[in-house]
Design an enzyme around this catalytic site. Sequence first.
Site, PDB file in Angstrom:
ATOM      1  N   GLU A  39      -7.701  -1.666 -12.614  1.00  0.00           N
ATOM      2  CA  GLU A  39      -7.016  -1.386 -11.352  1.00  0.00           C
ATOM      3  C   GLU A  39      -5.886  -2.376 -11.089  1.00  0.00           C
ATOM      4  O   GLU A  39      -4.815  -2.000 -10.627  1.00  0.00           O
ATOM      5  CB  GLU A  39      -8.012  -1.397 -10.187  1.00  0.00           C
ATOM      6  CG  GLU A  39      -8.871  -0.159 -10.116  1.00  0.00           C
ATOM      7  CD  GLU A  39      -8.099   1.109  -9.761  1.00  0.00           C
ATOM      8  OE1 GLU A  39      -6.978   1.018  -9.207  1.00  0.00           O
ATOM      9  OE2 GLU A  39      -8.624   2.203 -10.041  1.00  0.00           O
TER      10      GLU A  39
ATOM     11  N   SER B  79       0.842  -1.193   0.000  1.00  0.00           N
ATOM     12  CA  SER B  79       0.000   0.000   0.000  1.00  0.00           C
ATOM     13  C   SER B  79       0.877   1.242   0.000  1.00  0.00           C
ATOM     14  O   SER B  79       1.797   1.352   0.812  1.00  0.00           O
ATOM     15  CB  SER B  79      -0.893  -0.011   1.243  1.00  0.00           C
ATOM     16  OG  SER B  79      -1.470   1.240   1.456  1.00  0.00           O
ATOM     17  N   SER B  80       0.596   2.190  -0.912  1.00  0.00           N
ATOM     18  CA  SER B  80       1.390   3.429  -0.931  1.00  0.00           C
ATOM     19  C   SER B  80       1.108   4.253   0.324  1.00  0.00           C
ATOM     20  O   SER B  80       1.983   4.935   0.834  1.00  0.00           O
ATOM     21  CB  SER B  80       1.093   4.234  -2.202  1.00  0.00           C
ATOM     22  OG  SER B  80      -0.291   4.382  -2.367  1.00  0.00           O
TER      23      SER B  80
ATOM     24  N   GLY C 220      -6.913  -2.814  -6.074  1.00  0.00           N
ATOM     25  CA  GLY C 220      -8.256  -2.326  -6.404  1.00  0.00           C
ATOM     26  C   GLY C 220      -8.308  -0.816  -6.303  1.00  0.00           C
ATOM     27  O   GLY C 220      -7.331  -0.182  -5.891  1.00  0.00           O
TER      28      GLY C 220
ATOM     29  N   GLU D  81      -3.023  -1.392 -13.303  1.00  0.00           N
ATOM     30  CA  GLU D  81      -2.356  -0.172 -12.833  1.00  0.00           C
ATOM     31  C   GLU D  81      -1.574  -0.399 -11.547  1.00  0.00           C
ATOM     32  O   GLU D  81      -0.473   0.109 -11.392  1.00  0.00           O
ATOM     33  CB  GLU D  81      -3.395   0.935 -12.592  1.00  0.00           C
ATOM     34  CG  GLU D  81      -3.987   1.506 -13.857  1.00  0.00           C
ATOM     35  CD  GLU D  81      -5.118   2.497 -13.616  1.00  0.00           C
ATOM     36  OE1 GLU D  81      -5.703   2.948 -14.602  1.00  0.00           O
ATOM     37  OE2 GLU D  81      -5.423   2.805 -12.437  1.00  0.00           O
TER      38      GLU D  81
ATOM     39  N   ARG E 158     -15.736   3.979   5.895  1.00  0.00           N
ATOM     40  CA  ARG E 158     -15.196   4.796   4.796  1.00  0.00           C
ATOM     41  C   ARG E 158     -16.210   5.034   3.686  1.00  0.00           C
ATOM     42  O   ARG E 158     -15.906   5.704   2.712  1.00  0.00           O
ATOM     43  CB  ARG E 158     -13.929   4.128   4.242  1.00  0.00           C
ATOM     44  CG  ARG E 158     -12.865   3.955   5.332  1.00  0.00           C
ATOM     45  CD  ARG E 158     -11.575   3.451   4.783  1.00  0.00           C
ATOM     46  NE  ARG E 158     -10.933   4.475   3.980  1.00  0.00           N
ATOM     47  CZ  ARG E 158      -9.859   4.271   3.220  1.00  0.00           C
ATOM     48  NH1 ARG E 158      -9.321   3.074   3.167  1.00  0.00           N
ATOM     49  NH2 ARG E 158      -9.337   5.243   2.515  1.00  0.00           N
ATOM     50  N   LYS E 159     -17.396   4.441   3.816  1.00  0.00           N
ATOM     51  CA  LYS E 159     -18.455   4.576   2.803  1.00  0.00           C
ATOM     52  C   LYS E 159     -17.987   4.104   1.426  1.00  0.00           C
ATOM     53  O   LYS E 159     -18.089   4.820   0.433  1.00  0.00           O
ATOM     54  CB  LYS E 159     -18.986   6.025   2.731  1.00  0.00           C
ATOM     55  CG  LYS E 159     -19.734   6.468   3.968  1.00  0.00           C
ATOM     56  CD  LYS E 159     -21.161   5.932   4.023  1.00  0.00           C
ATOM     57  CE  LYS E 159     -22.111   6.728   3.162  1.00  0.00           C
ATOM     58  NZ  LYS E 159     -23.514   6.302   3.333  1.00  0.00           N
ATOM     59  N   HIS E 160     -17.414   2.905   1.386  1.00  0.00           N
ATOM     60  CA  HIS E 160     -16.976   2.258   0.149  1.00  0.00           C
ATOM     61  C   HIS E 160     -17.857   1.054  -0.110  1.00  0.00           C
ATOM     62  O   HIS E 160     -18.256   0.367   0.825  1.00  0.00           O
ATOM     63  CB  HIS E 160     -15.534   1.736   0.278  1.00  0.00           C
ATOM     64  CG  HIS E 160     -14.496   2.801   0.274  1.00  0.00           C
ATOM     65  ND1 HIS E 160     -13.174   2.509   0.515  1.00  0.00           N
ATOM     66  CD2 HIS E 160     -14.554   4.136   0.073  1.00  0.00           C
ATOM     67  CE1 HIS E 160     -12.458   3.627   0.456  1.00  0.00           C
ATOM     68  NE2 HIS E 160     -13.275   4.621   0.193  1.00  0.00           N
TER      69      HIS E 160
END
Length: 121
Positions: free
Chosen positions: A66, A39-40, A50, A69, A89-91
């Site tokens: 995704e 994870s960046s 994703g 990428e 997070r409302k995802h």
Amino acid sequence: MMKFKPNQTRTYDREGFKKRAACLCFRNEREDEILLVSSSRYPDQWIVPGGGMEPEEEPGGAAVREVYEEAGVKGKLGRLLGIFENQDRKHRTYVYVLTVTEVLEDWEDSVNIGKYCLLYH
């Protein structure tokens, strides 16, 4: 609904959840090894590749894009495993299976080096 971010347009469903897509990328048809990327945002964490869906994009197409990428791999899109909600997070994320067929040497986010983890023997 859409919100604009540099180089990215975020899309939301009717309930205000951010629309995302991701893949569990398996090394082969046996589905015993999965590809994770760093994870960046949290470099010490390994995650499933994703991200957000673009306007007019289908979830499966977004998942494949995704993965390309973020992980630098291409493959055969398989079944939809489910739609997972993160209430905090409302995802809302569509998660698919992808069997890797091609690993690219150089790609957009190639700083996020991927690794395969053995799921089971």
